[in-house]
Enzyme design. Sequence first.
Site, PDB file in Angstrom:
ATOM      1  N   ASP A  98      81.283  55.254  54.617  1.00  0.00           N
ATOM      2  CA  ASP A  98      81.382  55.624  56.019  1.00  0.00           C
ATOM      3  C   ASP A  98      82.497  54.767  56.620  1.00  0.00           C
ATOM      4  O   ASP A  98      82.898  53.755  56.035  1.00  0.00           O
ATOM      5  CB  ASP A  98      80.028  55.344  56.697  1.00  0.00           C
ATOM      6  CG  ASP A  98      80.081  55.549  58.187  1.00  0.00           C
ATOM      7  OD1 ASP A  98      80.604  56.588  58.626  1.00  0.00           O
ATOM      8  OD2 ASP A  98      79.598  54.669  58.931  1.00  0.00           O
TER       9      ASP A  98
ATOM     10  N   ASP B 129      83.162  54.037  60.584  1.00  0.00           N
ATOM     11  CA  ASP B 129      82.817  53.229  61.763  1.00  0.00           C
ATOM     12  C   ASP B 129      81.612  52.341  61.480  1.00  0.00           C
ATOM     13  O   ASP B 129      80.532  52.835  61.171  1.00  0.00           O
ATOM     14  CB  ASP B 129      82.497  54.145  62.950  1.00  0.00           C
ATOM     15  CG  ASP B 129      83.690  54.985  63.377  1.00  0.00           C
ATOM     16  OD1 ASP B 129      84.753  54.404  63.613  1.00  0.00           O
ATOM     17  OD2 ASP B 129      83.545  56.216  63.467  1.00  0.00           O
TER      18      ASP B 129
ATOM     19  N   ALA C 252      82.018  60.974  60.105  1.00  0.00           N
ATOM     20  CA  ALA C 252      81.865  62.027  61.117  1.00  0.00           C
ATOM     21  C   ALA C 252      83.031  62.028  62.102  1.00  0.00           C
ATOM     22  O   ALA C 252      83.166  62.940  62.913  1.00  0.00           O
ATOM     23  CB  ALA C 252      80.567  61.797  61.888  1.00  0.00           C
TER      24      ALA C 252
ATOM     25  N   ASP D 206      76.146  52.586  57.852  1.00  0.00           N
ATOM     26  CA  ASP D 206      75.494  51.710  58.839  1.00  0.00           C
ATOM     27  C   ASP D 206      74.579  52.498  59.774  1.00  0.00           C
ATOM     28  O   ASP D 206      73.993  51.918  60.683  1.00  0.00           O
ATOM     29  CB  ASP D 206      76.536  50.960  59.688  1.00  0.00           C
ATOM     30  CG  ASP D 206      77.265  51.886  60.644  1.00  0.00           C
ATOM     31  OD1 ASP D 206      77.563  53.035  60.248  1.00  0.00           O
ATOM     32  OD2 ASP D 206      77.531  51.476  61.787  1.00  0.00           O
TER      33      ASP D 206
END
Length: 223
Positions: free
Chosen positions: A9, A11, A115, A170
Amino acid sequence: MTKKGFIFDLDGVIVDTAKYHFLAWKNLANSIGVDFSEEQNEHLKGVSRKRSLEKILDWGNKTLSEEEFNRLMGLKNEDYLSHINQMDASEILPDIEKTLDFLIDKEQGLALGSASKNAKPILKKVALLHKFDAIVDGNDVSKAKPDPEVFLNAAKLLGVAPKDCIVFEDSVAGIQAANTAHMLSIGIGQKSVLHEADYIFNDFTEISESFLLDIISNRVHKK
Ligand code: BG6
Ligand code: MG
């Protein structure tokens, strides 16, 4: 050594941008008279921009015209980008580069599964884009996390079966997406929040090279 697919991921895992998403959503929510707490923010982590605004409006019991909805999404992103424009490589989270370089040295597949529609410019800004074999971001998927689409697409691009993929996340939504895809889920953050993950670490300084080698050699399994 087998080739695994390591999916990161962005962020809050690679770069310390989760705090900027929080600040921008808080500003936006408060500007329309909706309270916004850090706890609510956990429910927005990993969630698309559109879905995030829908949730904020739900919490505040608000309905908006499509035009106003789109205007507010634009405002949030402008605010977010004002922070991103100031960013440099110092905001890469601890031991991320070391981990990426170790896995590259071991000839593993590396993908981004985010995302965010801002993923590529952010990776360019911190000079990490070239380290990834595949990038799947918010521009490529139609179903947001916790749907596993983003990670399944990344596995396909890497040419690695989902069961041989490892996801670093996260967010609760991201851990659920990884679990639904039958991938090894590794939570980066607090145990109390990410308890659905197979393994949880505070950050990458706690992930040893021997643990990564154990994953590559099939010695680490889903719980
Ligand atoms: C995720 C973040 O990575 O990307 C979310 O955790 C964010 O907080 C989402 O809403 C979409 O990001 P962007 O940059 O397209 O608004
Ligand atoms: Mg995240």
